[in-house]
Each structure stands twice: as C-alpha cells, then as structure tokens.
Design an enzyme around this catalytic site. Structure first.
Site, mmCIF file in Angstrom:
data_model
loop_
_atom_site.group_PDB
_atom_site.id
_atom_site.type_symbol
_atom_site.label_atom_id
_atom_site.label_comp_id
_atom_site.label_asym_id
_atom_site.label_seq_id
_atom_site.Cartn_x
_atom_site.Cartn_y
_atom_site.Cartn_z
ATOM 1 N N TYR A 8 -16.991 41.644 84.765
ATOM 2 C CA TYR A 8 -18.332 41.431 85.313
ATOM 3 C C TYR A 8 -18.360 41.716 86.814
ATOM 4 C CZ TYR A 8 -22.634 38.960 86.608
ATOM 5 O OH TYR A 8 -23.866 38.636 87.111
ATOM 6 N N HIS A 13 -16.298 41.516 77.859
ATOM 7 C CA HIS A 13 -15.901 41.436 79.271
ATOM 8 C C HIS A 13 -15.707 39.989 79.691
ATOM 9 C CE1 HIS A 13 -19.481 39.784 81.321
ATOM 10 N NE2 HIS A 13 -20.174 40.379 80.374
ATOM 11 N N CYS A 14 -14.884 39.819 80.726
ATOM 12 C CA CYS A 14 -14.749 38.523 81.403
ATOM 13 C C CYS A 14 -15.085 38.760 82.867
ATOM 14 C CB CYS A 14 -13.351 37.930 81.186
ATOM 15 S SG CYS A 14 -11.985 38.968 81.772
ATOM 16 N N TRP A 15 -14.457 38.019 83.790
ATOM 17 C CA TRP A 15 -14.795 38.186 85.202
ATOM 18 C C TRP A 15 -14.153 39.429 85.804
ATOM 19 C CZ3 TRP A 15 -17.751 38.058 89.052
ATOM 20 C CH2 TRP A 15 -17.294 38.073 90.381
ATOM 21 N N GLY A 26 -9.464 40.886 82.737
ATOM 22 C CA GLY A 26 -8.061 40.523 82.570
ATOM 23 C C GLY A 26 -7.775 39.802 81.275
#
Length: 344
Positions: A123, A94-96, A99
């Site tokens: 996240y 995962h990232c923020w 994307g």
C-alpha cells in the site's frame, strides 16, 4: 517482477476486473485503503502491535514465531473468508510494504485454490504512486460562486452532459461550510479522500479539461493534497455571481428540513466570525422558523469571506458571470460559453 510480485501500475490495471484483498490490520485499512478493497487482516490491531514490539526487541525470527502463535488457530477461518468472498478464483493481495503479511496470506489463499498476485511495495507504493498522479499538472477549470449559487448542481449537470467533473464535496461527504456536514455520511480521512480522488482522476482524458468546484484546502475535516490544491488555485476560474434573493429559496429548501438543534450547532461554529449580535439574531430566527433571516445573516459572512479569497487568485484567470436566474441549465450554458474563451 522476478519474485512474483507486480508493480503498482500493473496492479491497478488488473484491479479493473480482479478483486483486491487488503491484509493489513483493521485500523490501517480504516485510515486509508484502495477503493473497493476487501479487508481480511492477517493480524488484528492488538496482534500487529505485539508482533511489531517483538520484532523491535528481539528480531525477525522471534517476531515470526509470535505471529504464528497468534494467528495459527485462525488461519482456517481467514481462508474460509477469502474463499467465500472471492468467487472468481483470482485475487490481488497487498499489505503495507509488500512483505511478509501479503506473502503469508497469498500462500494461505493459494491453498484454497485462489490464484494471487502480490503488490510490490504494498500500500505504501500505491500511496506514493497516486499522490504523484494527482500532483500532475492538467487542464482544470474551477467553478466558483457565492454560497447557494448551485455550483454542485451545475457541475452535476455538466457531468451528465459528458464533461469531465470531479465532485470534491461528494468525495469528502461535506458541503464545505459550517453547515456542510448536515445530512452527510461520516467524512473519510484525508488519505482516503486522496485515494477516492485518484480513482476518478485516473479515468479522465488528459486532452480535455476537468471541472471542479472552488474549495478551501480543507473540506470539513478533509484536507486536499497540497500540490493538487495549488494546481487548482493556478487554474482558470469561472465565478458565477448571483444575488442573495436568487440564492435564498434553494438554501431555505435545503437547510430548513434539518432539526433546529443541528442548525444552531452549525451557527455556533462560526459565532466568532458572525459576532455576538448576529449570532443571537440568527439563533432567534431559526427558533421562530424564519430561516430566510438566519440564512441572510450567515450569508453576509460567507459572501465577504469568499470575495476576499478571490483576491488571492491571479486576476487574469478569473471570469465573472452575472446571472439573473437560478436555472441550472441556463447557468450551465453561460458557464460553458465563458469556458470556450479560455486560452490554454
């Protein structure tokens, strides 16, 4: 999900046995992350800022080109880190926002034979989800009492006996008073505290009450989520009433082991509340090794402050228990007897 990403509920189910890789920058990860996640960032903090600036000024494609120029030479190293860290060949990423960063790193990791699942919404989706979860109304019992009543020890005893217990001070790495940081690890951010709280909260049975210690909304520098804290304040409270003489020996044992300078710093943090004379007397007592006197002086403030705070609770939801012993097992029994009379 149609695009190959998975929703947060499924992501957390898989996280019970599949490791998580957080590909956000180190500062993002440091501020708050899913407990247990390993950080292999696509961009370091400076690179993330440069790419973000490029995106704002010139658009998406130039930002992508900037990102490739910055990270291209280091991609092999990032892949090697992932392959070395994740041996079971399955990985949650995962990232923020779910994307480009997570998609790019999932693609990279797949080249090394890792099968990746990407968190839909990143996240941010996780953060919104867990705040909603810890905001839910559940049956809680708040254990209160004057400073030094061994509330934390009692809760641990209840936990070892099979009751559902959340050690808020343990999660916050702080005992809640001006002396609360002594002997503790650095505190997490308030965001990370919520993540840690959810990690415990989610494993409990909704049909049984959760025991917690009475706290202010802040435990040291950590602030509880406002809805969770409000639910705590509306929950029934069992308050253990214990004399100063019973509380002193344990407090002396716990705090006399710390250096004089650290104790003095803690006393000075509440000097305005203690007043000038009491502050000087407490400092003098510590200097002479008379820890009992120093503790009595500080307790005079904390006891008054705590009894005042109880006035803000709904009277019908407070059960007071008088005790003539500091025995953890005996007092735990008294508390459980009182809890049996709570009407839900």
């Amino acid at each position: 999900m149609d695009d190959g990403k998975i929703a947060v509920e499924r992501f957390l189910e898989l996280a019970e046995y599949i490791p998580i890789c957080d590909v956000r920058s180190p500062s993002e990860y440091g501020h708050g992350h899913i407990p247990g996640a390993v950080n292999i960032p696509l961009f370091n903090d400076a690179e993330r800022e440069a790419v973000g600036t490029k995106y704002v000024r010139t658009g998406r494609i130039p930002a992508i080109m900037e990102g490739l120029a910055l990270t291209g030479p280091k991609m092999a190293e990032k892949l090697a880190d992932a392959v070395a860290a994740f041996h079971d060949r399955k990985l949650l990423v995962h990232c923020w926002r779910g994307g480009m960063r997570s998609e790019a790193m999932a693609w990279l990791f797949s080249l090394g034979g890792l099968k990746c699942e990407v968190l839909e919404g990143g996240y941010k989706a996780y953060k919104n989800y867990i705040l909603g979860q810890i905001s839910e109304k559940r049956r809680m019992i708040v254990l209160g009492g004057l400073t030094g009543s061994s509330k934390t020890h009692i809760l641990r005893h209840l936990g070892s006996a099979g009751h559902q217990v959340i050690d808020l001070e343990g999660l916050a790495n702080h005992k809640g008073s001006a002396f609360g940081a002594l002997g503790e690890l650095p505190q997490p951010s308030s965001e990370q505290f919520s993540n840690l709280l959810f990690n415990v909260w989610r494993k409990f049975d909704n049909g049984s009450p959760v025991w917690l210690e009475d706290e202010s909304i802040n435990i040291g520098t950590v602030f509880m989520h406002d809805v969770f804290y409000r639910n705590m304040q509306e929950a029934p409270a069992i308050v253990l009433m214990m004399s100063t003489e019973l509380r002193l020996p344990r407090l002396i044992m716990e705090y006399s082991k710390f250096p004089v300078g650290m104790l003095n710093d803690s006393i000075l943090r509440v000097r305005k509340r203690l007043g000038g004379d009491n502050t000087r007397n407490a400092l003098d007592a510590v200097a002479s090794g008379d820890f009992g006197t120093a503790i009595r002086i500080t307790l005079s403030y904390y006891d008054k402050a705590y009894m005042y705070s109880l006035k803000r609770k709904e009277k019908g939801k407070i059960i007071y228990i008088e005790t003539d012993t500091d025995n953890i097992e005996i007092n735990s029994g008294k508390i459980l007897e009182a809890a049996a009379d709570i009407k839900w």
